[in-house]
Design a protein around this motif. Structure first.
Motif, short mmCIF file in Angstrom:
data_model
loop_
_atom_site.label_atom_id
_atom_site.label_comp_id
_atom_site.label_asym_id
_atom_site.label_seq_id
_atom_site.Cartn_x
_atom_site.Cartn_y
_atom_site.Cartn_z
N GLU A 1 34.37 34.86 38.60
CA GLU A 1 35.79 34.53 38.73
C GLU A 1 36.21 33.32 37.91
OE1 GLU A 1 37.37 34.95 42.64
OE2 GLU A 1 36.59 37.00 42.76
N VAL B 1 43.08 46.27 31.68
CA VAL B 1 42.16 45.65 32.64
C VAL B 1 41.65 46.76 33.53
CG1 VAL B 1 41.93 43.97 34.49
CG2 VAL B 1 43.48 43.50 32.58
N ASP C 1 35.88 46.03 34.74
CA ASP C 1 36.02 44.63 34.31
C ASP C 1 36.17 43.73 35.53
OD1 ASP C 1 36.10 45.15 31.49
OD2 ASP C 1 38.19 45.76 31.68
N LEU C 2 37.00 44.18 36.48
CA LEU C 2 37.26 43.36 37.67
C LEU C 2 36.01 43.24 38.53
CD1 LEU C 2 40.82 44.76 38.50
CD2 LEU C 2 40.26 42.52 37.49
N HIS C 3 35.21 44.29 38.54
CA HIS C 3 33.96 44.27 39.31
C HIS C 3 32.98 43.25 38.70
CE1 HIS C 3 32.01 46.58 42.52
NE2 HIS C 3 30.90 46.11 41.97
N TYR D 1 33.82 40.76 36.88
CA TYR D 1 34.49 39.47 37.03
C TYR D 1 34.18 38.85 38.41
CZ TYR D 1 38.63 36.40 37.65
OH TYR D 1 39.48 35.35 37.90
N SER D 2 34.24 39.66 39.45
CA SER D 2 34.07 39.06 40.78
C SER D 2 32.66 39.23 41.36
CB SER D 2 35.12 39.59 41.76
OG SER D 2 35.03 40.98 41.81
N PHE E 1 43.35 38.22 35.05
CA PHE E 1 42.19 38.60 35.87
C PHE E 1 42.33 38.10 37.30
CE2 PHE E 1 38.98 41.09 33.75
CZ PHE E 1 39.55 41.18 32.48
N CYS F 1 45.02 40.44 38.96
CA CYS F 1 44.54 41.81 39.20
C CYS F 1 43.49 41.84 40.31
CB CYS F 1 43.97 42.42 37.92
SG CYS F 1 45.22 42.72 36.67
N THR F 2 42.73 40.75 40.47
CA THR F 2 41.71 40.70 41.51
C THR F 2 42.32 40.42 42.87
OG1 THR F 2 40.15 39.88 39.90
CG2 THR F 2 39.54 39.57 42.20
#
Ligand SMILES: NC(=O)c1ccc[n+]([C@@H]2O[C@H](COP(=O)([O-])OP(=O)(O)OC[C@H]3O[C@@H](n4cnc5c(N)ncnc54)[C@H](O)[C@@H]3O)[C@@H](O)[C@H]2O)c1
Ligand SMILES: [Zn+2]
Ligand SMILES: [Zn+2]
Length: 344
Positions: A12, A38, A42-44, A46-47, A327, A330-331
């Protein structure tokens, strides 16, 4: 020239840094990126920092749904020239293995796929890419539509695999980007009744706007609703775009006898309680897909011709300079963000 990039430096946390300028081989082109979608993956990263066995080594560049402008071409490249507007297939297969040579290049074990560790993605200004996986887009198509060819190709592959045809009923579980592009593809292939289940209202509203019958699966059992809408027959094709035990289960229950279930979602590595009894007694065919192959031209033509309005799934637009906020939003704002894109 500089090549500003956004690096994921820890979970993050992102930082703008200079990336090396890309190096081009004789069969490659250099592209100045103009739009990046996005994606859920990508979000997976990212976090969570990993998807299955793909583990991020920081710093890492995200982003694989991209379009841009060709700035230079390698000496063997005949199909593209500087100034061409293009979108790119993010995976570079080896083209030597059995899978590649038998036409299943999406299953190549040695594929180098953007933003899939250890390969960096394209949230930067310039990238190099093989001309063979770089596709011209027409002037009436925006760069964001070009970037969204990537997820759309997944929806097309899912519907092709399920054999979606004119007049059919299709049930889709999961109304994230992938469920929504699958809905767009199913409509384009001629499905006349499309039922989409999710638990997030914004996404269900979008599914309704795109011509589907939305079902909030927190309140209503999807399979029961499908039976009600089809006079007890069931859906011809059920497509799981979430990948959890209850979603796979509802696809099996919602399918008609001799129907088809396609598994796209990968929410859980293992789905427990897979109902083999329903599968057997209805003689269902259960298939799965991984990404796509040979579908970029189809997706580009369908968008350019106005048959698929892929841009309609976008809910949030950010500038490249605002990538860090993109990011974070979106998260954190999952209830409101249907699909985010970063426009340069
Ligand atoms: N097979 C492939 O090649 C491929 C390619 C891309 C993505 N995927 C997978 O497809 C899935 C969807 O991708 P996405 O980017 O749209 O993800 P996403 O997380 O944005 O969408 C998943 C949706 O499923 C919904 N959902 C979760 N549990 C549910 C339940 N019990 N009932 C109803 N809805 C439920 C969520 O609310 C969400 O809207 C992910 O698992 C992703 O990993 C697979
Ligand atoms: Zn994606
Ligand atoms: Zn290969």
């Amino acid at each position: 020239m500089s090549n500003k990039a956004f690096y994921l430096t820890k979970l993050e946390e992102m930082e703008a840094r200079e990336a090396p300028m890309p190096v081009m081989g004789p069969d490659d082109v250099i592209i100045r990126i103009q739009s990046v979608g996005v994606c859920g993956s990508d979000l997976h990263y990212y976090s969570k920092g990993a998807i299955g066995n793909f583990i991020v080594k920081f710093p890492f560049i995200l982003g694989h749904e991209a379009a841009g402008i060709v700035t230079e071409t390698g000496k063997n490249v005949k199909t593209l020239k500087p100034g061409d507007r293009v979108c790119m297939e993010p995976g570079i297969p080896c083209m030597k293995c059995e899978e590649c040579l038998t036409g299943h290049y999406n299953l190549c074990k040695d594929v180098k796929f953007w933003a899939t560790p250890p390969y960096d993605g394209v949230l930067c200004e310039y990238v190099s890419h093989p001309a063979a996986f770089t596709f011209k887009i027409p002037d009436n198509m925006s760069f964001t539509e070009g970037a969204l060819v990537e997820p759309l190709a997944i929806g097309l592959h899912a519907c092709n695999t399920g054999g979606v045809k004119l007049g059919q009923t299709v049930a889709i579980v999961g109304a994230g980007c992938i469920g929504l592009v699958t809905l767009l593809a199913a409509r384009a292939y001629g499905a006349t009744q499309i039922i989409v289940g999710d638990v997030l209202d914004k996404r269900l509203d979008k599914a309704r706007e795109l011509g589907a019958i939305p079902v909030n699966t927190r309140e209503t059992d999807l399979a029961q609703k499908v039976m009600e809408l089809t006079g007890g027959r069931g859906a011809d094709v059920c497509i799981d775009c979430a990948g959890f035990t209850p979603t796979v289960d509802s696809c099996l229950s919602a399918a008609r006898p001799a129907g088809m279930v396609v598994i796209v979602g990968m929410g859980e590595d293992r789905v427990n309680g897979f109902n083999t009894s329903i599968m057997s007694t209805k003689e269902l065919t259960v298939k799965s897909i991984f990404r796509y192959r040979n579908l970029y031209p189809t997706a580009i033509n369908a968008i350019a011709d106005g048959r698929i309005d892929v841009g309609s799934i976008v809910s949030h637009r950010f500038t490249f300079g605002d990538t860090i906020n993109a990011f974070a939003t979106c998260t954190k704002d999952i209830r409101n963000v249907v699909k985010g894109v970063i426009e340069y």
